[in-house]
Design an enzyme around this catalytic site. Structure first.
Site, mmCIF file in Angstrom:
data_model
loop_
_atom_site.group_PDB
_atom_site.id
_atom_site.type_symbol
_atom_site.label_atom_id
_atom_site.label_comp_id
_atom_site.label_asym_id
_atom_site.label_seq_id
_atom_site.Cartn_x
_atom_site.Cartn_y
_atom_site.Cartn_z
ATOM 1 N N ASP A 96 10.513 68.769 39.145
ATOM 2 C CA ASP A 96 11.568 68.996 39.051
ATOM 3 C C ASP A 96 12.484 68.549 39.607
ATOM 4 O OD1 ASP A 96 13.147 71.988 38.843
ATOM 5 O OD2 ASP A 96 13.657 71.057 40.313
ATOM 6 N N THR A 97 13.923 68.216 38.850
ATOM 7 C CA THR A 97 15.475 66.716 39.396
ATOM 8 C C THR A 97 16.539 67.105 39.459
ATOM 9 O OG1 THR A 97 14.144 65.734 37.914
ATOM 10 C CG2 THR A 97 16.721 65.733 38.221
#
EC number: 3.6.1.9
Length: 193
Positions: free
Chosen positions: A77-78
């Protein structure tokens, strides 16, 4: 080289992101892609890396019961972290415009977490890159959103796209982390397997 070390593992990338898929492919690793729809909701008290660590782990949970002994699942996830808040993927044009307007002439952090899961183990790592944008004009922001439609990108931009090329004046840390994978850290972790 890495593919020899990982020959005992069945690598699974749980991501629809073409950028993550390409970056993993660039490591010369054989992998398969599996995806499930996951609602990316996190507790409101989490900050920075706590958010991405939580979401990378959350994305792994629907797959855990399906894993075999030699499976290695990669989830990630970013977020863009700016002014003590997370900028995720914009829901519409106005939100994308607002995000880019906020990032214009400012410095922000891009945080990515990776969760490596097996049947009996789980390890989460993260990386942070500091990014500075020049002052973006409304015309530049409108052109970028209309042309590149960055609605699948945290903070409403892709560093590898036009806006990154014309707008980013300073970068501290991993370029690839901003694209969605701190490849150097992932490589080190996979070598250590």
């Amino acid at each position: 080289m890495l593919s020899n070390k990982l020959s005992n593992y069945n690598i699974i990338l749980a991501s629809n992101s073409p950028r993550r898929q390409q970056l993993l492919k660039d490591l010369d690793i054989d992998f398969e892609i599996r995806t499930k729809e996951i609602e990316e909701i996190y507790p409101s008290e989490l900050l920075g890396t706590e958010i991405t660590d939580f979401l990378a782990d959350l994305k792994s949970k629907p797959f855990i019961d399906e894993l075999n002994e030699n499976d290695l699942l990669i989830t990630s996830d970013t977020i863009v972290w700016f002014n003590n808040k997370a900028l995720g993927k914009p829901k519409n044009y106005d939100e994308a415009f607002h995000m880019l307007k906020e990032l214009s002439n400012n410095t922000h952090q891009v945080i990515t977490s990776i969760c490596l899961s097996g049947k009996e183990h789980k390890h989460i790592l993260n990386d942070t890159t500091i990014v500075t944008f020049k002052e973006l004009t409304d015309d530049e922001i409108n052109y970028y959103i209309n042309t590149y439609k960055p609605f699948d990108k945290a903070g409403a931009y892709g560093i590898q796209e036009w806006i990154g090329k014309i707008g980013i004046t300073k970068l501290e840390g991993s370029y690839f982390n901003v694209m969605g994978f701190p490849v150097h850290k992932l490589y080190k972790e996979l070598i250590n397997l």
